[in-house]
Design a protein around this motif. Sequence first.
Motif, PDB file in Angstrom:
ATOM      1  N   GLN A  92      -5.753  -6.997 -21.064  1.00  0.00           N
ATOM      2  CA  GLN A  92      -5.352  -7.932 -20.007  1.00  0.00           C
ATOM      3  C   GLN A  92      -6.413  -8.051 -18.918  1.00  0.00           C
ATOM      4  O   GLN A  92      -6.735  -9.145 -18.457  1.00  0.00           O
ATOM      5  N   THR A  93      -6.974  -6.908 -18.524  1.00  0.00           N
ATOM      6  CA  THR A  93      -7.975  -6.904 -17.454  1.00  0.00           C
ATOM      7  C   THR A  93      -9.168  -7.790 -17.793  1.00  0.00           C
ATOM      8  O   THR A  93      -9.718  -8.476 -16.933  1.00  0.00           O
ATOM      9  N   ARG A  94      -9.552  -7.795 -19.073  1.00  0.00           N
ATOM     10  CA  ARG A  94     -10.720  -8.579 -19.481  1.00  0.00           C
ATOM     11  C   ARG A  94     -10.421 -10.076 -19.586  1.00  0.00           C
ATOM     12  O   ARG A  94     -11.341 -10.886 -19.651  1.00  0.00           O
ATOM     13  N   LEU A  95      -9.147 -10.428 -19.625  1.00  0.00           N
ATOM     14  CA  LEU A  95      -8.776 -11.835 -19.726  1.00  0.00           C
ATOM     15  C   LEU A  95      -8.737 -12.526 -18.370  1.00  0.00           C
ATOM     16  O   LEU A  95      -8.745 -13.758 -18.293  1.00  0.00           O
ATOM     17  N   ILE A  96      -8.665 -11.728 -17.301  1.00  0.00           N
ATOM     18  CA  ILE A  96      -8.490 -12.292 -15.962  1.00  0.00           C
ATOM     19  C   ILE A  96      -9.854 -12.435 -15.291  1.00  0.00           C
ATOM     20  O   ILE A  96     -10.571 -11.449 -15.115  1.00  0.00           O
ATOM     21  N   PRO A  97     -10.226 -13.637 -14.894  1.00  0.00           N
ATOM     22  CA  PRO A  97     -11.521 -13.822 -14.217  1.00  0.00           C
ATOM     23  C   PRO A  97     -11.620 -12.960 -12.956  1.00  0.00           C
ATOM     24  O   PRO A  97     -10.629 -12.762 -12.253  1.00  0.00           O
ATOM     25  N   ARG A  98     -12.803 -12.456 -12.707  1.00  0.00           N
ATOM     26  CA  ARG A  98     -13.010 -11.589 -11.550  1.00  0.00           C
ATOM     27  C   ARG A  98     -12.618 -12.284 -10.246  1.00  0.00           C
ATOM     28  O   ARG A  98     -12.032 -11.674  -9.356  1.00  0.00           O
ATOM     29  N   ALA A  99     -12.913 -13.565 -10.149  1.00  0.00           N
ATOM     30  CA  ALA A  99     -12.583 -14.311  -8.931  1.00  0.00           C
ATOM     31  C   ALA A  99     -11.076 -14.320  -8.686  1.00  0.00           C
ATOM     32  O   ALA A  99     -10.620 -14.210  -7.547  1.00  0.00           O
ATOM     33  N   VAL A 100     -10.302 -14.442  -9.760  1.00  0.00           N
ATOM     34  CA  VAL A 100      -8.839 -14.446  -9.633  1.00  0.00           C
ATOM     35  C   VAL A 100      -8.348 -13.071  -9.212  1.00  0.00           C
ATOM     36  O   VAL A 100      -7.499 -12.947  -8.330  1.00  0.00           O
ATOM     37  N   ARG A 101      -8.886 -12.008  -9.830  1.00  0.00           N
ATOM     38  CA  ARG A 101      -8.470 -10.643  -9.493  1.00  0.00           C
ATOM     39  C   ARG A 101      -8.763 -10.334  -8.032  1.00  0.00           C
ATOM     40  O   ARG A 101      -7.927  -9.775  -7.318  1.00  0.00           O
ATOM     41  N   HIS A 102      -9.940 -10.704  -7.574  1.00  0.00           N
ATOM     42  CA  HIS A 102     -10.319 -10.416  -6.189  1.00  0.00           C
ATOM     43  C   HIS A 102      -9.540 -11.281  -5.195  1.00  0.00           C
ATOM     44  O   HIS A 102      -9.234 -10.834  -4.088  1.00  0.00           O
ATOM     45  N   TRP A 103      -9.228 -12.494  -5.594  1.00  0.00           N
ATOM     46  CA  TRP A 103      -8.426 -13.364  -4.739  1.00  0.00           C
ATOM     47  C   TRP A 103      -7.031 -12.789  -4.529  1.00  0.00           C
ATOM     48  O   TRP A 103      -6.522 -12.746  -3.409  1.00  0.00           O
ATOM     49  N   ARG A 104      -6.415 -12.302  -5.606  1.00  0.00           N
ATOM     50  CA  ARG A 104      -5.081 -11.721  -5.505  1.00  0.00           C
ATOM     51  C   ARG A 104      -5.115 -10.430  -4.676  1.00  0.00           C
ATOM     52  O   ARG A 104      -4.231 -10.174  -3.851  1.00  0.00           O
ATOM     53  N   ALA A 105      -6.148  -9.609  -4.893  1.00  0.00           N
ATOM     54  CA  ALA A 105      -6.263  -8.360  -4.140  1.00  0.00           C
ATOM     55  C   ALA A 105      -6.502  -8.639  -2.657  1.00  0.00           C
ATOM     56  O   ALA A 105      -5.935  -7.972  -1.784  1.00  0.00           O
ATOM     57  N   SER A 106      -7.322  -9.633  -2.365  1.00  0.00           N
ATOM     58  CA  SER A 106      -7.600  -9.995  -0.975  1.00  0.00           C
ATOM     59  C   SER A 106      -6.338 -10.497  -0.279  1.00  0.00           C
ATOM     60  O   SER A 106      -6.084 -10.165   0.883  1.00  0.00           O
ATOM     61  N   ASN A 107      -5.536 -11.291  -0.979  1.00  0.00           N
ATOM     62  CA  ASN A 107      -4.265 -11.756  -0.402  1.00  0.00           C
ATOM     63  C   ASN A 107      -3.342 -10.590  -0.084  1.00  0.00           C
ATOM     64  O   ASN A 107      -2.686 -10.563   0.966  1.00  0.00           O
ATOM     65  N   LEU A 108      -3.283  -9.622  -1.006  1.00  0.00           N
ATOM     66  CA  LEU A 108      -2.428  -8.459  -0.783  1.00  0.00           C
ATOM     67  C   LEU A 108      -2.925  -7.644   0.408  1.00  0.00           C
ATOM     68  O   LEU A 108      -2.124  -7.139   1.206  1.00  0.00           O
ATOM     69  N   ALA A 109      -4.227  -7.513   0.551  1.00  0.00           N
ATOM     70  CA  ALA A 109      -4.790  -6.780   1.689  1.00  0.00           C
ATOM     71  C   ALA A 109      -4.368  -7.424   3.007  1.00  0.00           C
ATOM     72  O   ALA A 109      -3.972  -6.724   3.956  1.00  0.00           O
ATOM     73  N   ARG A 110      -4.423  -8.724   3.063  1.00  0.00           N
ATOM     74  CA  ARG A 110      -4.043  -9.418   4.299  1.00  0.00           C
ATOM     75  C   ARG A 110      -2.551  -9.303   4.591  1.00  0.00           C
ATOM     76  O   ARG A 110      -2.150  -9.205   5.756  1.00  0.00           O
ATOM     77  N   ARG A 111      -1.743  -9.321   3.555  1.00  0.00           N
ATOM     78  CA  ARG A 111      -0.302  -9.115   3.760  1.00  0.00           C
ATOM     79  C   ARG A 111      -0.035  -7.719   4.296  1.00  0.00           C
ATOM     80  O   ARG A 111       0.798  -7.527   5.173  1.00  0.00           O
ATOM     81  N   GLN A 112      -0.770  -6.736   3.767  1.00  0.00           N
ATOM     82  CA  GLN A 112      -0.582  -5.365   4.226  1.00  0.00           C
ATOM     83  C   GLN A 112      -1.024  -5.190   5.677  1.00  0.00           C
ATOM     84  O   GLN A 112      -0.422  -4.432   6.432  1.00  0.00           O
ATOM     85  N   PHE A 113      -2.054  -5.890   6.083  1.00  0.00           N
ATOM     86  CA  PHE A 113      -2.504  -5.812   7.469  1.00  0.00           C
ATOM     87  C   PHE A 113      -1.369  -6.204   8.410  1.00  0.00           C
ATOM     88  O   PHE A 113      -1.146  -5.564   9.450  1.00  0.00           O
ATOM     89  N   LEU A 114      -0.637  -7.236   8.035  1.00  0.00           N
ATOM     90  CA  LEU A 114       0.485  -7.692   8.856  1.00  0.00           C
ATOM     91  C   LEU A 114       1.697  -6.782   8.716  1.00  0.00           C
ATOM     92  O   LEU A 114       2.346  -6.431   9.699  1.00  0.00           O
ATOM     93  N   GLU A 115       2.006  -6.388   7.488  1.00  0.00           N
ATOM     94  CA  GLU A 115       3.201  -5.565   7.250  1.00  0.00           C
ATOM     95  C   GLU A 115       3.092  -4.185   7.891  1.00  0.00           C
ATOM     96  O   GLU A 115       4.093  -3.595   8.285  1.00  0.00           O
ATOM     97  N   GLN A 116       1.881  -3.674   8.007  1.00  0.00           N
ATOM     98  CA  GLN A 116       1.680  -2.359   8.629  1.00  0.00           C
ATOM     99  C   GLN A 116       1.496  -2.455  10.143  1.00  0.00           C
ATOM    100  O   GLN A 116       1.182  -1.462  10.802  1.00  0.00           O
ATOM    101  N   ASN A 117       1.709  -3.663  10.688  1.00  0.00           N
ATOM    102  CA  ASN A 117       1.656  -3.888  12.146  1.00  0.00           C
ATOM    103  C   ASN A 117       0.294  -3.576  12.769  1.00  0.00           C
ATOM    104  O   ASN A 117       0.212  -3.168  13.935  1.00  0.00           O
ATOM    105  N   LEU A 118      -0.742  -3.784  12.005  1.00  0.00           N
ATOM    106  CA  LEU A 118      -2.080  -3.517  12.530  1.00  0.00           C
ATOM    107  C   LEU A 118      -2.523  -4.564  13.546  1.00  0.00           C
ATOM    108  O   LEU A 118      -3.524  -4.364  14.248  1.00  0.00           O
TER     109      LEU A 118
END
Length: 205
Positions: A90-116
Amino acid sequence: MALLNQQEQAQVAEAIANVERITDAELVTVLAPQADDYTYIPLLWASILALLLPGAVNYFGQWADIHQLILSQWGGFIALAILFRLPQIQTRLIPRAVRHWRASNLARRQFLEQNLHHTKGETGMLIFVSEAERYVEILVDRGISAKIPDVFWETIVNRFTARVAQNETAQGFIECIASCGEELQRQIPASGEKNELPNHLIILD
Protein backbone atom coordinates in the motif's frame (compact mmCIF):
# COMPACT_ATOMS: atom_id res chain seq x y z
CA MET A 1 7.71 0.88 12.07
CA ALA A 2 7.57 0.65 15.87
CA LEU A 3 5.95 3.13 18.21
CA LEU A 4 7.89 4.15 21.32
CA ASN A 5 7.87 2.01 24.46
CA GLN A 6 7.26 3.38 27.96
CA GLN A 7 10.94 4.00 28.68
CA GLU A 8 11.41 5.90 25.43
CA GLN A 9 8.27 7.96 26.08
CA ALA A 10 9.64 8.86 29.51
CA GLN A 11 12.91 9.99 27.92
CA VAL A 12 11.01 12.25 25.52
CA ALA A 13 9.00 13.74 28.39
CA GLU A 14 12.22 14.40 30.32
CA ALA A 15 13.78 16.08 27.29
CA ILE A 16 10.76 18.39 26.98
CA ALA A 17 10.87 19.26 30.69
CA ASN A 18 14.58 20.10 30.43
CA VAL A 19 13.97 22.50 27.54
CA GLU A 20 10.96 24.16 29.15
CA ARG A 21 13.10 25.01 32.19
CA ILE A 22 15.31 27.23 30.05
CA THR A 23 12.77 28.80 27.69
CA ASP A 24 9.28 30.27 27.70
CA ALA A 25 8.33 28.07 24.75
CA GLU A 26 5.70 25.38 25.31
CA LEU A 27 6.67 22.17 23.50
CA VAL A 28 4.20 19.45 22.57
CA THR A 29 5.24 16.26 20.78
CA VAL A 30 2.79 14.15 18.78
CA LEU A 31 3.47 10.78 17.18
CA ALA A 32 1.05 9.23 14.69
CA PRO A 33 1.49 5.68 13.37
CA GLN A 34 -0.09 6.79 10.09
CA ALA A 35 -1.73 9.99 8.87
CA ASP A 36 -4.49 8.26 6.89
CA ASP A 37 -5.66 4.74 6.01
CA TYR A 38 -5.69 5.68 2.30
CA THR A 39 -8.51 3.19 1.63
CA TYR A 40 -9.52 4.83 -1.63
CA ILE A 41 -6.08 4.63 -3.26
CA PRO A 42 -5.64 0.80 -3.20
CA LEU A 43 -9.24 0.47 -4.42
CA LEU A 44 -8.56 2.94 -7.22
CA TRP A 45 -5.47 1.03 -8.36
CA ALA A 46 -7.33 -2.30 -8.12
CA SER A 47 -10.21 -0.90 -10.21
CA ILE A 48 -7.93 0.46 -12.92
CA LEU A 49 -5.84 -2.71 -13.24
CA ALA A 50 -8.87 -5.02 -13.06
CA LEU A 51 -10.43 -3.15 -15.97
CA LEU A 52 -7.32 -2.73 -18.11
CA LEU A 53 -5.53 -6.08 -17.80
CA PRO A 54 -8.40 -8.42 -18.75
CA GLY A 55 -9.44 -5.87 -21.38
CA ALA A 56 -5.97 -5.96 -22.91
CA VAL A 57 -5.93 -9.77 -22.87
CA ASN A 58 -9.35 -9.79 -24.53
CA TYR A 59 -8.25 -7.28 -27.16
CA PHE A 60 -5.13 -9.20 -28.16
CA GLY A 61 -6.39 -12.70 -27.43
CA GLN A 62 -9.93 -12.22 -28.68
CA TRP A 63 -11.87 -13.93 -25.88
CA ALA A 64 -15.17 -15.13 -27.24
CA ASP A 65 -17.01 -15.29 -23.93
CA ILE A 66 -17.95 -11.86 -22.59
CA HIS A 67 -19.08 -13.44 -19.33
CA GLN A 68 -15.60 -14.85 -18.79
CA LEU A 69 -14.17 -11.37 -19.34
CA ILE A 70 -16.52 -9.83 -16.78
CA LEU A 71 -15.80 -12.56 -14.24
CA SER A 72 -12.06 -12.10 -14.70
CA GLN A 73 -12.45 -8.36 -14.11
CA TRP A 74 -14.44 -8.86 -10.91
CA GLY A 75 -12.08 -11.59 -9.69
CA GLY A 76 -9.07 -9.45 -10.50
CA PHE A 77 -10.55 -6.47 -8.66
CA ILE A 78 -11.21 -8.50 -5.48
CA ALA A 79 -7.77 -10.14 -5.52
CA LEU A 80 -5.94 -6.88 -6.16
CA ALA A 81 -7.98 -4.96 -3.58
CA ILE A 82 -6.95 -7.49 -0.94
CA LEU A 83 -3.33 -7.59 -2.11
CA PHE A 84 -3.00 -3.81 -2.19
CA ARG A 85 -4.18 -3.51 1.41
CA LEU A 86 -0.93 -5.10 2.61
CA PRO A 87 1.04 -2.27 4.30
CA GLN A 88 4.30 -2.96 2.46
CA ILE A 89 2.48 -2.74 -0.89
CA GLN A 90 0.00 0.00 0.00
CA THR A 91 2.77 2.43 0.92
CA ARG A 92 4.32 2.10 -2.53
CA LEU A 93 1.01 2.80 -4.26
CA ILE A 94 0.52 6.18 -2.60
CA PRO A 95 2.37 9.12 -4.17
CA ARG A 96 4.76 10.85 -1.80
CA ALA A 97 3.01 14.18 -2.35
CA VAL A 98 -0.30 12.68 -1.19
CA ARG A 99 1.28 11.06 1.89
CA HIS A 100 2.98 14.30 2.92
CA TRP A 101 -0.14 16.34 2.25
CA ARG A 102 -2.21 14.12 4.54
CA ALA A 103 0.48 14.15 7.24
CA SER A 104 0.80 17.93 7.02
CA ASN A 105 -2.97 18.34 7.42
CA LEU A 106 -2.91 16.12 10.49
CA ALA A 107 -0.04 18.14 11.98
CA ARG A 108 -2.02 21.34 11.63
CA ARG A 109 -5.11 19.79 13.19
CA GLN A 110 -2.99 18.65 16.12
CA PHE A 111 -1.57 22.14 16.58
CA LEU A 112 -5.11 23.39 17.15
CA GLU A 113 -6.39 20.39 19.11
CA GLN A 114 -3.48 20.58 21.56
CA ASN A 115 -4.24 24.29 22.16
CA LEU A 116 -0.82 25.42 21.03
CA HIS A 117 -2.38 28.60 19.64
CA HIS A 118 -3.60 29.63 23.11
CA THR A 119 -0.36 29.76 25.10
CA LYS A 120 0.74 32.84 26.98
CA GLY A 121 3.01 34.90 24.75
CA GLU A 122 2.03 32.77 21.75
CA THR A 123 5.05 30.52 22.26
CA GLY A 124 3.58 27.12 21.42
CA MET A 125 5.67 24.63 19.44
CA LEU A 126 4.54 21.33 17.94
CA ILE A 127 6.99 18.60 16.98
CA PHE A 128 4.94 16.20 14.86
CA VAL A 129 5.89 12.81 13.42
CA SER A 130 3.91 10.41 11.25
CA GLU A 131 5.91 7.20 11.10
CA ALA A 132 4.32 5.45 8.11
CA GLU A 133 4.87 8.51 5.95
CA ARG A 134 8.31 9.18 7.46
CA TYR A 135 7.12 12.72 7.90
CA VAL A 136 8.37 15.25 10.44
CA GLU A 137 7.16 18.81 10.87
CA ILE A 138 7.77 21.58 13.39
CA LEU A 139 5.00 24.15 13.76
CA VAL A 140 5.35 27.24 15.95
CA ASP A 141 3.08 30.06 17.06
CA ARG A 142 3.68 33.74 16.33
CA GLY A 143 5.68 34.43 19.47
CA ILE A 144 8.37 32.05 18.23
CA SER A 145 8.17 32.72 14.48
CA ALA A 146 8.64 36.44 15.16
CA LYS A 147 12.11 35.71 16.56
CA ILE A 148 13.15 32.52 14.77
CA PRO A 149 12.50 32.17 11.01
CA ASP A 150 10.79 28.98 9.86
CA VAL A 151 13.76 28.11 7.66
CA PHE A 152 15.83 27.56 10.81
CA TRP A 153 13.92 24.37 11.63
CA GLU A 154 14.56 22.73 8.25
CA THR A 155 17.94 21.22 9.15
CA ILE A 156 16.54 19.85 12.43
CA VAL A 157 13.55 18.37 10.59
CA ASN A 158 15.81 16.74 7.98
CA ARG A 159 17.95 15.10 10.66
CA PHE A 160 14.87 13.87 12.48
CA THR A 161 13.36 12.51 9.25
CA ALA A 162 16.52 10.49 8.67
CA ARG A 163 16.17 9.01 12.17
CA VAL A 164 12.55 8.03 11.49
CA ALA A 165 13.59 6.34 8.24
CA GLN A 166 16.08 4.28 10.27
CA ASN A 167 13.40 3.33 12.86
CA GLU A 168 15.15 5.51 15.45
CA THR A 169 12.17 7.72 16.25
CA ALA A 170 12.86 7.95 19.99
CA GLN A 171 16.43 9.14 19.46
CA GLY A 172 15.17 11.50 16.79
CA PHE A 173 12.72 13.08 19.22
CA ILE A 174 15.36 13.55 21.89
CA GLU A 175 17.89 15.10 19.48
CA CYS A 176 15.24 17.31 17.90
CA ILE A 177 14.00 18.61 21.25
CA ALA A 178 17.54 19.35 22.39
CA SER A 179 18.41 21.18 19.14
CA CYS A 180 15.23 23.24 19.32
CA GLY A 181 15.93 24.00 22.97
CA GLU A 182 19.34 25.52 22.23
CA GLU A 183 17.89 28.12 19.86
CA LEU A 184 14.79 28.69 21.98
CA GLN A 185 16.98 29.43 25.01
CA ARG A 186 18.90 32.04 23.01
CA GLN A 187 15.87 33.73 21.49
CA ILE A 188 13.10 33.10 24.05
CA PRO A 189 14.77 32.48 27.43
CA ALA A 190 12.72 31.51 30.46
CA SER A 191 11.21 34.48 32.25
CA GLY A 192 9.54 32.47 34.99
CA GLU A 193 8.08 29.11 35.88
CA LYS A 194 5.22 27.89 33.72
CA ASN A 195 3.90 24.66 32.25
CA GLU A 196 0.68 25.22 30.37
CA LEU A 197 0.65 22.07 28.25
CA PRO A 198 1.48 18.38 28.86
CA ASN A 199 5.09 17.27 28.53
CA HIS A 200 4.38 13.63 27.74
CA LEU A 201 4.52 12.32 24.19
CA ILE A 202 1.03 12.20 22.65
CA ILE A 203 0.57 9.02 20.58
CA LEU A 204 -2.45 9.05 18.28
CA ASP A 205 -4.56 5.94 17.78
